[in-house]
Write a protein that holds these residues in place. Structure first.
Motif, PDB file in Angstrom:
ATOM      1  N   LEU A 211      -1.218   7.474   4.589  1.00 41.31           N
ATOM      2  CA  LEU A 211      -1.935   8.138   5.672  1.00 41.31           C
ATOM      3  C   LEU A 211      -1.333   7.804   7.030  1.00 41.31           C
ATOM      4  N   ALA A 212      -0.841   6.589   7.189  1.00 37.86           N
ATOM      5  CA  ALA A 212      -0.192   6.212   8.446  1.00 37.86           C
ATOM      6  C   ALA A 212       1.100   6.998   8.635  1.00 37.86           C
ATOM      7  N   TYR A 213       1.857   7.167   7.563  1.00 33.25           N
ATOM      8  CA  TYR A 213       3.082   7.961   7.663  1.00 33.25           C
ATOM      9  C   TYR A 213       2.768   9.413   8.027  1.00 33.25           C
ATOM     10  N   ALA A 214       1.725   9.951   7.416  1.00 33.38           N
ATOM     11  CA  ALA A 214       1.329  11.322   7.724  1.00 33.38           C
ATOM     12  C   ALA A 214       0.947  11.455   9.192  1.00 33.38           C
ATOM     13  N   ALA A 215       0.223  10.472   9.707  1.00 33.74           N
ATOM     14  CA  ALA A 215      -0.185  10.507  11.108  1.00 33.74           C
ATOM     15  C   ALA A 215       1.023  10.367  12.034  1.00 33.74           C
ATOM     16  N   LEU A 216       1.984   9.552  11.653  1.00 37.23           N
ATOM     17  CA  LEU A 216       3.200   9.413  12.462  1.00 37.23           C
ATOM     18  C   LEU A 216       3.959  10.734  12.537  1.00 37.23           C
ATOM     19  N   LYS A 217       4.106  11.426  11.405  1.00 38.99           N
ATOM     20  CA  LYS A 217       4.775  12.723  11.413  1.00 38.99           C
ATOM     21  C   LYS A 217       4.028  13.715  12.291  1.00 38.99           C
ATOM     22  N   THR A 240      -7.656   6.574  15.309  1.00 42.11           N
ATOM     23  CA  THR A 240      -9.026   6.407  14.821  1.00 42.11           C
ATOM     24  C   THR A 240      -9.097   6.702  13.326  1.00 42.11           C
ATOM     25  N   ARG A 241      -8.403   7.770  12.936  1.00 45.41           N
ATOM     26  CA  ARG A 241      -8.371   8.145  11.528  1.00 45.41           C
ATOM     27  C   ARG A 241      -7.658   7.075  10.695  1.00 45.41           C
ATOM     28  N   ALA A 242      -6.517   6.605  11.175  1.00 48.61           N
ATOM     29  CA  ALA A 242      -5.752   5.601  10.432  1.00 48.61           C
ATOM     30  C   ALA A 242      -6.521   4.286  10.328  1.00 48.61           C
TER      31      ALA A 242
END
Length: 266
Positions: A211-217, A240-242
């Motif tokens: 999920l962190a990788y998805a948020a970074l992208k 907030t989501r991460a």
């Protein structure tokens, strides 16, 4: 999937292999459809946490199969249509959108020359591991075409607008070392080690905080077209989501305990 593109999922890692070595992995009609569907499958499969895009033989992908292409152009002239160039909308654009937009990291294992659309596919990945014998070439102007497969967007963001214009106007082979110097290659390894090293990098990402990788992208893509204030708001939303993810709690607990975290991808 067709034989021209191989697809395998193992322990959270989807490996997509372009498999037309006899044609330097040029994209014919079958391969374009197969690659589009493979990338979409990887993007949509919740069991997939990272993707490795690579190829067989001595090339990564030399772009459009020009032997097939010239026949299609002749058929267009005879029929009075322009169907051939619809491949950009029907195939190349969806492939690049899926690679850049999927909420999971994509590693390109560039085993050989990446030209035209093949260069675009590599640039659409989040990380590029490149064989020391590989090369990149924009190619488009060499066959009287403009950029496609996202190159007009991705290349300037990697090398800068001035250098991108030069590489597009005057196509030439960019060696692996120059690609590294320009930021196109993230890592250059001996050709014999490419497969193992690219898989190692992709596997590490598959085992990471998905999920962190998805948020970074998402944050990088968003910031590319928005102001600082808007980017800050997006960072707040994504952080907030991460922070509410199980992986974040696992990471903090592991840090305090001085242990290696085992992420769940949620």
């Amino acid at each position: 999937m067709a034989d021209s593109v191989l697809y395998e999922v193992s322990d959270g890692l989807a490996t997509i292999t372009i498999n037309r070595p006899e044609a330097m992995n040029a994209m014919n009609a079958e391969a374009k459809v197969a690659l589009r569907e493979a990338v979409r499958s990887a993007a949509e499969d919740t069991a997939v946490r990272a993707v490795l895009l690579t190829a067989t033989g001595r090339a990564f992908c030399v772009g459009q199969d020009l032997k097939e292409h010239i026949g299609s152009l002749a058929a267009d002239r005879e029929a009075g249509t322009g169907q051939t160039m619809s491949t950009v909308k029907e195939h190349y654009n969806p492939i690049v959108r899926a690679l850049t937009g999927m909420p999971k990291p994509v590693v390109a294992g560039v085993n050989g020359v990446a030209a035209g659309a093949g260069f675009g596919f590599a640039l659409a990945a989040d990380h590029r591991v490149v064989a020391d014998t590989a090369a990149f070439n924009t190619s488009f102007a060499g066959v009287a075409l403009t950029a496609d497969s996202g190159v007009s967007w991705t290349l300037p963001r990697v090398v800068g607008p001035g250098r991108a214009a030069d590489l597009l106007l005057f196509p030439r082979n960019i060696s692996a070392q120059e690609a590294y110097d320009l930021g196109i290659a993230n890592k250059v390894v001996p050709a014999a080690e490419l497969a193992a090293e690219a898989a190692k990098v992709a596997r590490a990402l598959a085992e990471g905080p998905t999920l962190a990788y998805a948020a970074l992208k998402e944050s990088l893509a968003y910031a590319a077209g928005h102001s600082l204030d808007e980017a800050l708001e997006k960072e707040d939303e994504l952080q907030t989501r991460a922070g509410a993810s199980e992986d974040h709690t696992i990471a903090v607990q592991a840090f305090i305990a001085k242990q290696k975290p085992t992420y769940l991808g949620r």
